[in-house]
Motif scaffolding. Structure first.
Motif, PDB file in Angstrom:
ATOM      1  N   THR A 167      10.596  -0.143  -5.545  1.00 52.07           N
ATOM      2  CA  THR A 167       9.798   0.811  -6.312  1.00 52.07           C
ATOM      3  C   THR A 167       8.577   0.136  -6.927  1.00 52.07           C
ATOM      4  O   THR A 167       7.471   0.690  -6.921  1.00 52.07           O
ATOM      5  N   ASP A 170       6.063  -0.332  -4.286  1.00 53.63           N
ATOM      6  CA  ASP A 170       5.449   0.956  -3.964  1.00 53.63           C
ATOM      7  C   ASP A 170       4.394   1.317  -5.007  1.00 53.63           C
ATOM      8  O   ASP A 170       3.291   1.769  -4.670  1.00 53.63           O
ATOM      9  N   GLU A 171       4.733   1.109  -6.285  1.00 57.46           N
ATOM     10  CA  GLU A 171       3.791   1.405  -7.361  1.00 57.46           C
ATOM     11  C   GLU A 171       2.567   0.496  -7.311  1.00 57.46           C
ATOM     12  O   GLU A 171       1.494   0.865  -7.795  1.00 57.46           O
ATOM     13  N   ALA A 172       2.741  -0.692  -6.716  1.00 54.25           N
ATOM     14  CA  ALA A 172       1.621  -1.630  -6.562  1.00 54.25           C
ATOM     15  C   ALA A 172       0.799  -1.324  -5.316  1.00 54.25           C
ATOM     16  O   ALA A 172      -0.085  -2.102  -4.939  1.00 54.25           O
ATOM     17  N   LYS A 173       1.113  -0.199  -4.661  1.00 51.14           N
ATOM     18  CA  LYS A 173       0.371   0.265  -3.484  1.00 51.14           C
ATOM     19  C   LYS A 173       0.539  -0.623  -2.257  1.00 51.14           C
ATOM     20  O   LYS A 173      -0.338  -0.684  -1.403  1.00 51.14           O
ATOM     21  N   ARG A 174       1.697  -1.329  -2.192  1.00 47.76           N
ATOM     22  CA  ARG A 174       1.973  -2.069  -0.966  1.00 47.76           C
ATOM     23  C   ARG A 174       2.336  -1.047   0.103  1.00 47.76           C
ATOM     24  O   ARG A 174       2.902   0.013  -0.181  1.00 47.76           O
ATOM     25  N   SER A 175       2.036  -1.341   1.352  1.00 45.84           N
ATOM     26  CA  SER A 175       2.286  -0.390   2.429  1.00 45.84           C
ATOM     27  C   SER A 175       3.778  -0.283   2.727  1.00 45.84           C
ATOM     28  O   SER A 175       4.560  -1.174   2.381  1.00 45.84           O
ATOM     29  N   GLN A 192      10.779   4.339   3.199  1.00 40.90           N
ATOM     30  CA  GLN A 192      10.164   5.487   2.547  1.00 40.90           C
ATOM     31  C   GLN A 192      11.205   6.495   2.083  1.00 40.90           C
ATOM     32  O   GLN A 192      11.106   7.062   1.001  1.00 40.90           O
ATOM     33  N   MET A 196      11.100   4.682  -1.976  1.00 42.36           N
ATOM     34  CA  MET A 196       9.752   5.086  -2.480  1.00 42.36           C
ATOM     35  C   MET A 196       9.771   6.316  -3.401  1.00 42.36           C
ATOM     36  O   MET A 196      10.001   7.414  -3.136  1.00 42.36           O
ATOM     37  N   ASN A 205       3.040  -9.467  -1.983  1.00 42.37           N
ATOM     38  CA  ASN A 205       4.251  -8.859  -2.533  1.00 42.37           C
ATOM     39  C   ASN A 205       4.734  -9.636  -3.755  1.00 42.37           C
ATOM     40  O   ASN A 205       5.209  -9.048  -4.732  1.00 42.37           O
ATOM     41  N   ALA A 208       2.772  -8.686  -6.701  1.00 44.12           N
ATOM     42  CA  ALA A 208       3.160  -7.373  -7.210  1.00 44.12           C
ATOM     43  C   ALA A 208       4.429  -7.459  -8.058  1.00 44.12           C
ATOM     44  O   ALA A 208       4.625  -6.678  -8.991  1.00 44.12           O
TER      45      ALA A 208
END
Length: 213
Positions: A167, A170-175, A192, A196, A205, A208
């Motif tokens: 999570t 995901d919040e750090a905009k990693r793909s 996902q 996510m 990563n 992040a």
């Protein structure tokens, strides 16, 4: 695991920043949790998002403190008649080299100094049992359940640490691909759907996850 249990497993929430700090503080204040090495194990799982069996399968020879990475190559399983063994993951995506946040490197560096002084470096577990051997994932999950303490953490399992890491990424905009690589998923779609929330993972990563605590 039946369908209902699987769905509940997937819907388990991630820990918030405040909850992460409160959980670790609770562990540090619990002599039994400290004796069972739960604070550092929690930190490592939050820093990497690895499965509990992968964390317990980590040997010092898999850790590169200079590079700030760990090689995730095995999972601890109990084999009938043979006891605890390190086994290769079911898929190639489970084998990966993960960059670590600086605080996790420091934590491992401190543990390594102790392990080296006790002649437990090299081909020995980073998170051993009381005798220095492989630790049983089932017993460790039980120890975590016993350490929950207040009802407020009744929902916390080892999977929650993994989901929290996913999570945060995901919040750090990693793909989705980068998060899947971190967690050892072959397909980003699995990541996902559940979180996510291959090979060597992006160093970004680790950046992040630097402030996860």
């Amino acid at each position: 695991m039946n369908v209902a249990e699987h769905c509940q497993h997937d819907r388990a929430p991630a820990l918030t920043v405040a909850e992460r700090r409160e959980w670790l503080a609770q562990l540090e204040q619990d002599p039994k949790a400290v004796a069972k090495d739960l604070p550092d194990l929690t930190r490592f799982m939050l820093a990497t998002g690895v499965r509990i069996g992968e964390a317990l399968a980590l040997y010092w020879e898999d850790v590169d403190l200079d590079a700030g990475t760990v090689a995730i190559r095995y999972n601890v399983v109990r084999i009938k008649g043979a006891g605890l063994k390190r086994k290769l993951p079911k898929t190639e995506s489970g084998v990966r080299t993960l960059p670590l946040p600086s605080w996790a490197v420091e934590m491992l560096r401190n543990r390594f100094a102790v392990a080296k002084a006790e002649h437990r470096a090299g081909a020995n577990p980073v998170f051993p049992d009381t005798l220095g051997g492989l630790r049983d994932p089932s017993n460790t999950r039980r120890a975590l359940r016993e350490a929950r303490g207040s009802e407020g953490f009744a929902w916390v399992t080892s999977h929650v640490f993994r989901k929290t890491a996913g999570t945060v990424l995901d919040e750090a905009k990693r793909s989705a691909r980068e998060i899947a690589d971190q967690l050892g998923h072959a397909k980003p779609s699995m990541t996902q759907d559940v979180y996510m929330g291959r090979g060597t993972v992006s160093p970004e990563n680790a950046a992040a996850l630097e402030d996860i605590l």
